[in-house]
Design a protein around this motif. Structure first.
Motif, short mmCIF file in Angstrom:
data_model
loop_
_atom_site.label_atom_id
_atom_site.label_comp_id
_atom_site.label_asym_id
_atom_site.label_seq_id
_atom_site.Cartn_x
_atom_site.Cartn_y
_atom_site.Cartn_z
N UNK A 109 31.50 15.97 -0.54
CA UNK A 109 31.71 16.54 -1.87
C UNK A 109 32.99 16.05 -2.49
N UNK A 110 33.20 16.39 -3.73
CA UNK A 110 34.41 16.00 -4.46
C UNK A 110 34.95 17.22 -5.21
N UNK A 111 36.26 17.21 -5.46
CA UNK A 111 36.87 18.22 -6.32
C UNK A 111 38.08 17.61 -7.01
N UNK A 112 38.35 18.10 -8.20
CA UNK A 112 39.47 17.59 -9.00
C UNK A 112 40.71 18.42 -8.75
N UNK A 113 41.85 17.77 -8.80
CA UNK A 113 43.14 18.43 -8.68
C UNK A 113 43.95 18.18 -9.94
N UNK A 114 44.32 19.24 -10.62
CA UNK A 114 45.18 19.13 -11.80
C UNK A 114 46.58 19.60 -11.44
N UNK A 115 47.53 18.71 -11.59
CA UNK A 115 48.93 19.05 -11.33
C UNK A 115 49.60 19.32 -12.67
N UNK A 116 50.15 20.50 -12.82
CA UNK A 116 50.79 20.87 -14.08
C UNK A 116 52.09 21.60 -13.79
N UNK A 117 52.82 21.88 -14.84
CA UNK A 117 54.08 22.60 -14.71
C UNK A 117 53.83 24.03 -14.23
N UNK A 118 54.80 24.56 -13.52
CA UNK A 118 54.69 25.94 -13.02
C UNK A 118 54.97 26.90 -14.18
N UNK A 119 53.91 27.23 -14.92
CA UNK A 119 54.08 28.05 -16.13
C UNK A 119 54.57 29.45 -15.80
N UNK A 120 54.18 30.00 -14.66
CA UNK A 120 54.62 31.34 -14.29
C UNK A 120 56.13 31.37 -14.06
N UNK A 121 56.65 30.34 -13.39
CA UNK A 121 58.08 30.27 -13.13
C UNK A 121 58.87 30.06 -14.43
N UNK A 122 58.34 29.20 -15.32
CA UNK A 122 59.02 28.95 -16.59
C UNK A 122 59.04 30.20 -17.45
N UNK A 123 57.90 30.90 -17.52
CA UNK A 123 57.82 32.14 -18.30
C UNK A 123 58.77 33.19 -17.75
N UNK A 124 58.87 33.29 -16.43
CA UNK A 124 59.79 34.25 -15.83
C UNK A 124 61.24 33.93 -16.13
N UNK A 125 61.58 32.64 -16.11
CA UNK A 125 62.95 32.23 -16.42
C UNK A 125 63.29 32.52 -17.88
N UNK A 126 62.33 32.31 -18.78
CA UNK A 126 62.56 32.60 -20.20
C UNK A 126 62.74 34.10 -20.42
N UNK A 127 61.92 34.91 -19.74
CA UNK A 127 62.07 36.37 -19.87
C UNK A 127 63.43 36.84 -19.37
N UNK A 134 59.12 37.56 -26.73
CA UNK A 134 57.80 37.76 -26.12
C UNK A 134 57.09 36.42 -26.12
N UNK A 135 57.52 35.56 -25.18
CA UNK A 135 57.05 34.19 -25.14
C UNK A 135 56.02 34.01 -24.02
N UNK A 136 54.91 33.34 -24.35
CA UNK A 136 53.91 32.97 -23.36
C UNK A 136 53.99 31.47 -23.11
N UNK A 137 53.77 31.08 -21.87
CA UNK A 137 53.87 29.67 -21.48
C UNK A 137 52.53 29.22 -20.91
N UNK A 138 52.04 28.11 -21.41
CA UNK A 138 50.80 27.51 -20.91
C UNK A 138 50.95 25.99 -20.94
N UNK A 139 49.92 25.29 -20.52
CA UNK A 139 49.95 23.83 -20.55
C UNK A 139 48.74 23.29 -21.32
N UNK A 140 48.96 22.21 -22.03
CA UNK A 140 47.90 21.52 -22.77
C UNK A 140 48.03 20.04 -22.49
#
Length: 199
Positions: A109-127, A134-140
């Motif tokens: 079988x196969x599966x995809x791996x998406x590597x992105x920024x740690x949005x939870x850590x960034x959002x916590x640091x901003x808070x 009241x900032x939300x962090x996501x990736x696009x």
């Protein structure tokens, strides 16, 4: 495309286990809680696993394997731990595919791996730095996107500069609760007809 081939050696994997990793694998309940189970088959739709940049994710496949091929090893580094367990390390923001093979080079079988920024850590640091926001962090597409509400334009600018420490490419979708107001003072001067004559 670069290919990285890793052959599973159960004995070598067990000898390489140290500290927390050996504790996880020696405790089935703890291992199950810390690993994501990926159900793979040659005919099944590709599953996607999200891994934070610079961090690892333990993945347990539903089927045993003997060989692993990584589409782009610069994005993700994969280390087989057992014949059903992989450790995936996010090395670079991006998307890559992992192919798993069984005996006789049969595709399991196969599966995809998406590597992105740690949005939870960034959002916590901003808070922590800007609790009034009241900032939300996501990736696009690998880019950090900020949304939500900032109390004022000055705070928003500080938040953007702070987020750029994690990635220079930040999408700003934050609205300002109190937009900056510019006060204009207008003075009306009444000129008499005699002013010109006096000059």
């Amino acid at each position: 495309m670069l290919l990285k081939r890793a052959t599973v050696s159960l004995l070598a994997a067990l000898l390489a286990l140290t500290g927390p990793l050996s504790a996880i694998l020696s405790n089935p309940a703890l291992a199950q809680a810390n690993m994501r189970v990926v159900k793979i088959s040659p005919t099944q739709r590709t599953t996607q696993v999200l891994v934070a940049l610079g961090k690892s994710e333990n993945v347990r496949t539903s089927t045993g394997f003997v060989d692993v091929v990584v589409g782009d090893p610069e994005i993700a580094d994969v280390m087989p731990l057992t014949n059903q367990t992989l450790s995936v390390l996010g090395q670079k923001v991006g998307l890559t595919r992992i192919s798993v093979y069984g005996e006789g080079k049969q595709l399991v079988g196969v599966f995809d791996v998406e590597v992105s920024h740690d949005t939870a850590a960034i959002a916590g640091a901003i808070r922590t730095q800007y609790p009034e926001s009241k900032i939300r962090v996501s990736t696009v597409n690998g880019r950090i996107m900020l949304s939500g509400v900032a109390p004022d334009a000055v705070t928003l600018d500080k938040v953007l500069q702070f987020a750029k420490q994690f990635s220079p490419d930040v999408i700003n979708s934050v609205s300002v609760a109190q937009p900056q107001q510019v006060l204009l003072e207008v003075r009306f001067i009444e000129a008499s007809r005699n002013a010109g004559r006096e000059l």
